[in-house]
Design a protein around this motif. Structure first.
Motif, mmCIF file in Angstrom:
data_model
loop_
_atom_site.group_PDB
_atom_site.id
_atom_site.type_symbol
_atom_site.label_atom_id
_atom_site.label_comp_id
_atom_site.label_asym_id
_atom_site.label_seq_id
_atom_site.Cartn_x
_atom_site.Cartn_y
_atom_site.Cartn_z
ATOM 1 N N SER A 1 0.794 -1.240 -0.158
ATOM 2 C CA SER A 1 0.057 -0.168 -0.004
ATOM 3 C C SER A 1 1.010 1.286 -0.176
ATOM 4 C CB SER A 1 -1.042 -0.019 1.244
ATOM 5 O OG SER A 1 -2.001 -1.021 1.217
ATOM 6 N N PHE A 2 2.169 1.347 0.336
ATOM 7 C CA PHE A 2 3.198 2.304 0.453
ATOM 8 C C PHE A 2 4.446 1.684 0.171
ATOM 9 C CE2 PHE A 2 3.033 6.874 2.476
ATOM 10 C CZ PHE A 2 4.086 7.163 1.328
ATOM 11 N N VAL A 3 4.848 1.267 -0.894
ATOM 12 C CA VAL A 3 6.170 0.852 -1.092
ATOM 13 C C VAL A 3 7.505 1.349 -0.522
ATOM 14 C CG1 VAL A 3 7.741 -0.146 -2.842
ATOM 15 C CG2 VAL A 3 5.285 -0.613 -3.211
ATOM 16 N N PRO A 4 7.617 2.776 -0.692
ATOM 17 C CA PRO A 4 8.821 3.561 -0.382
ATOM 18 C C PRO A 4 8.569 4.065 0.996
ATOM 19 C CG PRO A 4 7.527 4.833 -1.834
ATOM 20 C CD PRO A 4 6.812 3.717 -1.543
ATOM 21 N N SER B 1 4.198 3.534 -7.169
ATOM 22 C CA SER B 1 5.380 3.135 -7.106
ATOM 23 C C SER B 1 5.599 2.347 -8.485
ATOM 24 C CB SER B 1 6.126 2.362 -6.146
ATOM 25 O OG SER B 1 5.944 3.411 -5.018
ATOM 26 N N THR B 2 6.603 2.251 -9.018
ATOM 27 C CA THR B 2 6.967 1.484 -10.361
ATOM 28 C C THR B 2 8.636 1.177 -10.541
ATOM 29 O OG1 THR B 2 6.549 1.269 -12.676
ATOM 30 C CG2 THR B 2 7.107 3.610 -12.010
ATOM 31 N N VAL C 1 11.086 4.157 -9.196
ATOM 32 C CA VAL C 1 10.874 5.446 -8.772
ATOM 33 C C VAL C 1 9.486 5.360 -8.273
ATOM 34 C CG1 VAL C 1 12.244 6.544 -10.632
ATOM 35 C CG2 VAL C 1 9.991 5.761 -10.972
ATOM 36 N N GLY C 2 9.097 6.520 -7.232
ATOM 37 C CA GLY C 2 7.851 6.273 -6.694
ATOM 38 C C GLY C 2 7.507 7.889 -6.709
#
Length: 297
Positions: free
Chosen positions: A38-41, A75-76, A84-85
Motif C-alpha cells: 500500500s506504500f512501497v517506499p 511506485s514502479t 521510482v515513486g
C-alpha cells in the motif's frame, strides 16, 4: 533505554512516525525489511528497485480526538535495475474550537500537515539496492479566524536492502536525517522571528523471515536529535496467510498494540488487489482504525 511513542511523538514530524498503512500498523510498523504494497517506499525506499510491477496504494486512518491521517502512493520499476515513486501524506486535527481574545467562541478551525515524497532507488547488485526519499514538507497552523502561520522544509530518507534469499531479507534506513520545519512568526507575534524545528533522526535496522505462510518481521530503531542519543524503538509483528488470500496479523510498535486482517483478490488480473484493516490501541488508550487498499498492475 526503551523509548515509548509518547516520549518523542510530540516532536516535529510525528505524523510520519506513527504508522501509515493497515498492514504495517497491524504488524507493529517494523517494515524496514518488508514490502508494504500500500506504500512501497515509506518504510524503506530501497524496495522500489526490486519491483516488477506498478503499485498504487491508498490508506486512511481515523483516530480519536478528531485526528486523521491519509496517504496515497504510486511506485514502479524503472528498467533495468531502478525504481521510482511519488507519494502524498496528509495529517491534521479537525473541529478545533476557536476563541477570541476575550474567551468567546468563534469559528471552528483545523490543522494540516502535508508531505510530497519523491523516491528513487537503484540495484547495485542483484541482491543489494539503495534508495532515497526526497520530502517536501508543509505545516499550516491556525492562530485566529483570519491568521495562520505555516512552516515548510525539506527532508530525506536513505535506505539499503539486502535480499539474501527466499526466506530472509535485511534492511537499514536512516529516516529524516535532515528533515525540518522552517517558521517565521514575525507577522503574528511582536517578538516573533524565524526558527527551525528539526525532526528526530531514526537509524533503523530490520529483518523479515518468511516460511510456509508465516511471516515474522521486526526492526530496532536508534532515535537521536542529531547530536544526542534518545533511546531505542523496538517493533515486532507476525502475519499468517491462509489459502494465499486471507491474512491475520498482530504486532507491537510505536507505543501501540495492534491487530488486523487482510484479503487478497482478483479485480482485473490474478491477485492484483489487497484490502487491509487494522485496529490499534496506544499507551493512553486512544484507538485508531486504518483501512488500506493496494492495486498492482
Amino acid at each position: 533505554t526503551l523509548t515509548k511513542g509518547q516520549d518523542w511523538a510530540g516532536q516535529s514530524g510525528g505524523f510520519l512516525r506513527m504508522g501509515m498503512t493497515a498492514r504495517s500498523i497491524a504488524m507493529g510498523g517494523g517494515f524496514t525489511a518488508e514490502l508494504d504494497h500500500s506504500f512501497v517506499p515509506f518504510h524503506n525506499p530501497a524496495w522500489t528497485a526490486f519491483l516488477t510491477k506498478k503499485y498504487l496504494g491508498s490508506s486512511y486512518t481515523n483516530l480519536s480526538l478528531d485526528r486523521r491521517l491519509a496517504a496515497t502512493s504510486l511506485s514502479t520499476s524503472l528498467p533495468p535495475t531502478a525504481g521510482v515513486g511519488i507519494s502524498w501524506v496528509n495529517a491534521g486535527v479537525t473541529d478545533i474550537q476557536g476563541r477570541t481574545s476575550s474567551g468567546e467562541k468563534s469559528s471552528m478551525m483545523q490543522t494540516s500537515e502535508n508531505t510530497i515524497m519523491v523516491t528513487f532507488a537503484q540495484r547495485i547488485q542483484p541482491w543489494l539496492s539503495v534508495g532515497a526519499n526526497f520530502k517536501i514538507l508543509k505545516y499550516d497552523l491556525p492562530i485566529t479566524n483570519s491568521d495562520q502561520i505555516s512552516g515548510s522544509g525539506i527532508g530525506f530518507d536513505l535506505g539499503f536492502l539486502i535480499k539474501s534469499g527466499d526466506y530472509i531479507t535485511l534492511g537499514f534506513v536512516v529516516q529524516d536525517f535532515t528533515s525540518n520545519y522552517q517558521w517565521d512568526t514575525n507577522a503574528i507575534f511582536t517578538q516573533g522571528g524565524p526558527y527551525k524545528d528539526d525532526f528526530p533522526t531514526i537509524y533503523r535496522l530490520g529483518s523479515r523471515f518468511n516460511n510456509k505462510g508465516l511471516k515474522v518481521i521486526g526492526d530496532l530503531g536508534f532515535i537521536t536529535n542529531h547530536s544526542d542519543y534518545i533511546g531505542l524503538l523496538p517493533r515486532l509483528g507476525v502475519e499468517y496467510g491462509l489459502l494465499d488470500k486471507y491474512y491475520f496479523r498482530g504486532g507491537y510498535g510505536n507505543g501501540k498494540t495492534a491487530f488486523g486482517v487482510g484479503y487478497q483478490y482478483s479485480l482485473f488480473k490474478e491477485n492484483d488487489s489487497n484490502i487491509d484493516y487494522a485496529f490499534s490501541l496506544d499507551w493512553a488508550v486512544q484507538s485508531g482504525h486504518t483501512i488500506s487498499y493496494a492495486f498492482n498492475f
